[in-house]
Design a protein around this motif. Structure first.
Motif, PDB file in Angstrom:
ATOM      1  N   MET A  76      -5.481  -4.784  -5.603  1.00  0.00           N
ATOM      2  CA  MET A  76      -6.607  -4.887  -6.525  1.00  0.00           C
ATOM      3  C   MET A  76      -7.885  -5.391  -5.879  1.00  0.00           C
ATOM      4  O   MET A  76      -8.969  -5.210  -6.413  1.00  0.00           O
ATOM      5  CB  MET A  76      -6.234  -5.731  -7.747  1.00  0.00           C
ATOM      6  N   TYR A  77      -7.779  -6.004  -4.679  1.00  0.00           N
ATOM      7  CA  TYR A  77      -8.981  -6.628  -4.122  1.00  0.00           C
ATOM      8  C   TYR A  77      -9.717  -5.763  -3.092  1.00  0.00           C
ATOM      9  O   TYR A  77     -10.864  -6.041  -2.767  1.00  0.00           O
ATOM     10  CB  TYR A  77      -8.609  -7.945  -3.438  1.00  0.00           C
ATOM     11  N   ASP A  87       5.167   5.817   5.355  1.00  0.00           N
ATOM     12  CA  ASP A  87       5.542   6.195   3.987  1.00  0.00           C
ATOM     13  C   ASP A  87       5.396   7.693   3.772  1.00  0.00           C
ATOM     14  O   ASP A  87       4.838   8.410   4.609  1.00  0.00           O
ATOM     15  CB  ASP A  87       4.708   5.401   2.961  1.00  0.00           C
ATOM     16  N   SER A 137     -11.944   0.003  -1.676  1.00  0.00           N
ATOM     17  CA  SER A 137     -10.630   0.258  -2.255  1.00  0.00           C
ATOM     18  C   SER A 137     -10.663   1.438  -3.212  1.00  0.00           C
ATOM     19  O   SER A 137     -11.720   1.792  -3.722  1.00  0.00           O
ATOM     20  CB  SER A 137     -10.191  -1.000  -3.024  1.00  0.00           C
ATOM     21  N   SER A 138      -9.505   2.024  -3.459  1.00  0.00           N
ATOM     22  CA  SER A 138      -9.414   3.045  -4.512  1.00  0.00           C
ATOM     23  C   SER A 138      -8.859   2.414  -5.779  1.00  0.00           C
ATOM     24  O   SER A 138      -8.536   3.084  -6.731  1.00  0.00           O
ATOM     25  CB  SER A 138      -8.479   4.168  -4.055  1.00  0.00           C
ATOM     26  N   LYS A 139      -8.730   1.079  -5.758  1.00  0.00           N
ATOM     27  CA  LYS A 139      -8.024   0.449  -6.879  1.00  0.00           C
ATOM     28  C   LYS A 139      -8.926  -0.431  -7.754  1.00  0.00           C
ATOM     29  O   LYS A 139      -8.441  -1.295  -8.480  1.00  0.00           O
ATOM     30  CB  LYS A 139      -6.838  -0.356  -6.345  1.00  0.00           C
ATOM     31  N   LYS A 181      -2.187 -13.717  -3.322  1.00  0.00           N
ATOM     32  CA  LYS A 181      -1.285 -13.224  -4.368  1.00  0.00           C
ATOM     33  C   LYS A 181       0.112 -13.827  -4.268  1.00  0.00           C
ATOM     34  O   LYS A 181       1.087 -13.102  -4.061  1.00  0.00           O
ATOM     35  CB  LYS A 181      -1.140 -11.700  -4.258  1.00  0.00           C
ATOM     36  N   LEU A 226      -8.767  -5.581   0.049  1.00  0.00           N
ATOM     37  CA  LEU A 226      -8.845  -6.573   1.112  1.00  0.00           C
ATOM     38  C   LEU A 226      -7.608  -6.572   2.011  1.00  0.00           C
ATOM     39  O   LEU A 226      -7.703  -6.755   3.227  1.00  0.00           O
ATOM     40  CB  LEU A 226      -8.960  -7.940   0.404  1.00  0.00           C
ATOM     41  N   GLY A 227      -6.437  -6.320   1.384  1.00  0.00           N
ATOM     42  CA  GLY A 227      -5.159  -6.570   2.035  1.00  0.00           C
ATOM     43  C   GLY A 227      -5.036  -6.080   3.465  1.00  0.00           C
ATOM     44  O   GLY A 227      -4.885  -6.872   4.408  1.00  0.00           O
ATOM     45  N   ASN A 280       0.842  -1.206   0.000  1.00  0.00           N
ATOM     46  CA  ASN A 280       0.000   0.000   0.000  1.00  0.00           C
ATOM     47  C   ASN A 280       0.874   1.252   0.000  1.00  0.00           C
ATOM     48  O   ASN A 280       0.569   2.237  -0.663  1.00  0.00           O
ATOM     49  CB  ASN A 280      -0.915   0.008   1.225  1.00  0.00           C
ATOM     50  N   LYS A 305      -7.213  -4.838   5.431  1.00  0.00           N
ATOM     51  CA  LYS A 305      -8.305  -5.291   6.302  1.00  0.00           C
ATOM     52  C   LYS A 305      -8.063  -6.732   6.761  1.00  0.00           C
ATOM     53  O   LYS A 305      -8.423  -7.104   7.882  1.00  0.00           O
ATOM     54  CB  LYS A 305      -9.647  -5.204   5.576  1.00  0.00           C
TER      55      LYS A 305
HETATM   56  N1  LIG Z   1      -0.304   3.728   3.004  1.00  0.00           N
HETATM   57  C1  LIG Z   1      -1.375   4.132   2.326  1.00  0.00           C
HETATM   58  N2  LIG Z   1      -1.390   5.322   1.684  1.00  0.00           N
HETATM   59  C2  LIG Z   1      -2.469   5.729   0.969  1.00  0.00           C
HETATM   60  N3  LIG Z   1      -3.595   5.000   0.821  1.00  0.00           N
HETATM   61  C3  LIG Z   1      -3.662   3.814   1.454  1.00  0.00           C
HETATM   62  C4  LIG Z   1      -2.573   3.308   2.232  1.00  0.00           C
HETATM   63  N4  LIG Z   1      -2.936   2.109   2.727  1.00  0.00           N
HETATM   64  C5  LIG Z   1      -4.183   1.872   2.274  1.00  0.00           C
HETATM   65  N5  LIG Z   1      -4.633   2.892   1.513  1.00  0.00           N
HETATM   66  C6  LIG Z   1      -5.955   3.012   0.853  1.00  0.00           C
HETATM   67  O1  LIG Z   1      -6.805   2.040   1.423  1.00  0.00           O
HETATM   68  C7  LIG Z   1      -7.401   1.227   0.399  1.00  0.00           C
HETATM   69  C8  LIG Z   1      -7.625  -0.171   0.905  1.00  0.00           C
HETATM   70  O2  LIG Z   1      -6.384  -0.877   1.068  1.00  0.00           O
HETATM   71  P1  LIG Z   1      -6.332  -2.461   1.044  1.00  0.00           P
HETATM   72  O3  LIG Z   1      -4.971  -2.903   1.383  1.00  0.00           O
HETATM   73  O4  LIG Z   1      -7.428  -2.973   1.931  1.00  0.00           O
HETATM   74  O5  LIG Z   1      -6.762  -2.877  -0.412  1.00  0.00           O
HETATM   75  P2  LIG Z   1      -6.078  -2.615  -1.823  1.00  0.00           P
HETATM   76  O6  LIG Z   1      -4.654  -2.232  -1.662  1.00  0.00           O
HETATM   77  O7  LIG Z   1      -6.958  -1.648  -2.554  1.00  0.00           O
HETATM   78  O8  LIG Z   1      -6.216  -4.037  -2.526  1.00  0.00           O
HETATM   79  P3  LIG Z   1      -5.535  -5.479  -2.105  1.00  0.00           P
HETATM   80  O9  LIG Z   1      -6.517  -6.185  -1.269  1.00  0.00           O
HETATM   81  O10 LIG Z   1      -5.354  -6.150  -3.401  1.00  0.00           O
HETATM   82  O11 LIG Z   1      -4.264  -5.151  -1.383  1.00  0.00           O
HETATM   83  C9  LIG Z   1      -6.434   1.320  -0.766  1.00  0.00           C
HETATM   84  O12 LIG Z   1      -7.115   1.067  -1.984  1.00  0.00           O
HETATM   85  C10 LIG Z   1      -5.909   2.750  -0.648  1.00  0.00           C
HETATM   86  O13 LIG Z   1      -6.772   3.636  -1.280  1.00  0.00           O
END
Ligand SMILES: Nc1ncnc2c1ncn2[C@@H]1O[C@H](COP(=O)(O)OP(=O)(O)OP(=O)(O)O)[C@@H](O)[C@H]1O
Length: 530
Positions: free
Chosen positions: A109-110, A78, A98-100, A429, A112-113, A44, A115
């Motif tokens: 992409m999910y 970060d 997610s914003s992705k 992943k 989820l990570g 992230n 959380k």
């Molecule tokens: N360090 C960070 N800086 C900025 N935005 C963050 C950060 N960590 C999380 N986010 C925001 O929180 C959202 C949710 O994060 P999460 O890890 O749950 O899912 P993801 O990264 O979108 O997908 P994945 O499950 O594939 O990792 C992200 O899409 C992002 O917008």
């Protein structure tokens, strides 16, 4: 009464589902959980920096805070774009938020990570999760402490506050407490950070482990990869449900022709007309009025139509040959590095690009099989190596065809798959599924860098032969110098000094020819002669 009618039905929230099945997202035991938590938070942080053209500076620390239960505090900081305060609770407290969820290459992409990290964290210890963040350009730093309400899939906010941000800092600091197993995850965590560093030599990392060791990974270049652009869906990637969703969320009320032209890539006026004709649809019918049957026909035609341009690669962000070379050089100091970025290709409507790198010799330990560095969307894949398509391709390569003669050889093979949709085998992943088109590109990419290895090894062998030949000549130098000196010296007492002088000269000539420095030369000469 049948046994079926006695079944009790219920529905569970996505949070509950992942809490019950943590192994699906890589949290199968405390060691794996600690590794996975580092990974999700670090990914992230990288997504919040490099794809926004910020050179990443990331600090990771793990402290052991409870001895008996092995509870660790993981902090990741970060310098990314930060998170707007009204988004924070859902970004961290709502599974599948997610914003992705857009069509562009990101590590996440999910939705989820992080959380999944939080769900695991609160299952075995009680401290909430902490987030400190300041969005880019904000004059405040926001602080939150929260958990997830598992049955409702909603955040529970324990604390929320903000303070001034006089220094203009932007980024995010995340602190999570979790039951882990450092000793069993140590090696993988170090490996993961090292492999991340290889593919992001424009980033700097500081890692402090629970034993107090601090490792600094310095930035090697200021060059960032081209960021991915958000693109529209490609017609080959649609299905009935996606089409319905796109129509339901339209911002403008298009007719079906306008809908096709404006909401998809690769569809212009002519193509739209052809598709509508094939599907038997009137071009001016409002998209929102299409019946289920018409939508199904449209999808059918879009899937079969053969004249679309391939999906746009603008959504992809490759590393490029230069950065791959920098990364491999920095970490392995090899004798040879070669890299190749292939041209974009597509599978099932998703664009992808394969990149490969090879490093040989230097500090690489010889082994019977090359070290395989697998990456997808800049994420290193460390577990489940043998079930990955990259491994499968590397295994099929006959390295002898590329000039490797020894049973043990110092070789690293790096493969990076970039795609708007990486076909992972699971939400954890860790490995990429066998997709024929991808497999073929991986093979071509590796073969191309391997050819450079063959040329290098051929040249190296040629030079070694030459050196051997010259060293044989050297054996005769002392004798030859003495004979010439006897022949040339004006008197007997001048023979020895002249012989020495001639010997020196002859050695210089030969050493220039074989490109050895003096120290090396004398050492070799002595060994050869004795
Ligand atoms: N360090 C960070 N800086 C900025 N935005 C963050 C950060 N960590 C999380 N986010 C925001 O929180 C959202 C949710 O994060 P999460 O890890 O749950 O899912 P993801 O990264 O979108 O997908 P994945 O499950 O594939 O990792 C992200 O899409 C992002 O917008």
């Amino acid at each position: 009464m049948s046994s079926e009618s006695r079944e009790r039905f219920a529905s569970i929230s996505p949070a509950e589902f992942f809490k019950r099945n943590p192994e699906l997202v890589g949290f199968s035991n405390p060691a794996r959980a600690l590794y996975q938590s580092v990974r999700e938070t670090l990914e992230n942080s990288l997504d919040a920096t490099d794809i926004h053209m910020i050179l990443p500076s990331i600090k990771i620390s793990i402290d052991r805070v409870e001895i008996e239960k092995e509870v660790y505090r993981l902090t990741v900081e970060d310098n990314g774009i930060g998170i707007p305060p009204h988004i924070v609770p859902n970004a961290f407290g709502k599974v599948l938020y997610s914003s992705k969820y857009t069509i562009r290459q990101t590590r996440g992409m999910y939705g989820l990570g992080v959380k999944a990290v939080l769900l695991y964290s609160q299952m075995y210890q009680d401290r909430p999760f902490e987030v400190q963040t300041s969005p880019k350009g904000s004059n405040r730093v926001y602080y939150f402490r929260l958990k997830i309400d598992i049955s409702k899939n909603e955040p529970i906010i324990f604390h929320r506050s903000s303070i001034e941000n006089p220094t203009g800092w932007h980024g995010t600091i995340i602190t999570v407490y979790l039951v882990g197993d450092w000793l069993r995850s140590k090696q993988r965590i170090y490996e993961y950070i090292k492999r991340t560093y290889i593919l992001s030599p424009y980033a700097e990392f500081v890692f402090r482990d629970p034993e107090g060791n601090v490792t600094y990974y310095p930035r090697v270049t200021n060059k960032l990869p081209k960021p991915p652009e958000e693109v529209k869906p490609h017609p080959y990637g649609v299905d009935i449900e996606l089409l319905k969703y796109l129509i339901a969320t339209l911002r403008y009320q298009y007719d079906v022709r306008g809908f096709l032209i404006n909401e998809f890539q690769s569809i212009g006026d002519v193509t739209a007309d052809e598709i509508l004709k094939l599907a038997g649809l009137p071009p001016n019918k409002p998209a929102s009025k299409l019946t289920d049957d018409e939508i199904a026909r449209l999808v059918e035609v879009m899937k079969k139509y053969e004249k679309f341009r391939p999906p746009s690669a603008d959504a992809l962000s490759t590393l490029g040959e230069e950065l791959i070379t920098i990364g491999l050089n920095k970490v392995f100091s090899p004798e040879l590095v070669a890299a190749e970025t292939r041209k974009p290709k597509a599978y099932q409507g998703h664009p992808f690009i394969v990149e490969a790198g090879i490093a040989y010799g230097g500090s690489i330990q010889p082994a019977e099989f090359p070290t395989v560095l697998r990456y997808a969307n800049k994420i290193p894949l460390v577990y489940d190596e043998k079930s990955d398509v990259i491994w499968k391709v590397v295994e099929e390569i006959d390295w002898r065809r590329y000039g490797i003669e020894e049973n043990q050889f110092p070789l690293v093979v790096l493969v990076h798959l970039c795609s708007t949709k990486v076909p992972y085998k699971s939400a954890g992943k860790e490995s990429i599924a066998d997709v024929e088109e991808i497999e073929r590109e991986i093979k071509f990419a590796i073969m191309s860098v391997a050819r450079q290895l063959r040329l290098f090894l051929l040249e190296k062998r040629k030079q070694e032969e030459e050196k051997k030949r010259m060293l044989t000549y050297m054996k005769y130098i002392p004798e030859l110098a003495r004979s010439l000196a006897i022949f040339e010296a004006p008197s007997e007492d001048k023979v020895d000094p002249l012989a020495k002088e001639l010997e020196q000269k002859l050695i210089e000539i030969v050493s220039r020819k074989i490109g050895l420095n003096d120290a090396e030369l004398y050492k070799k000469l002595k060994v050869e002669i004795s």
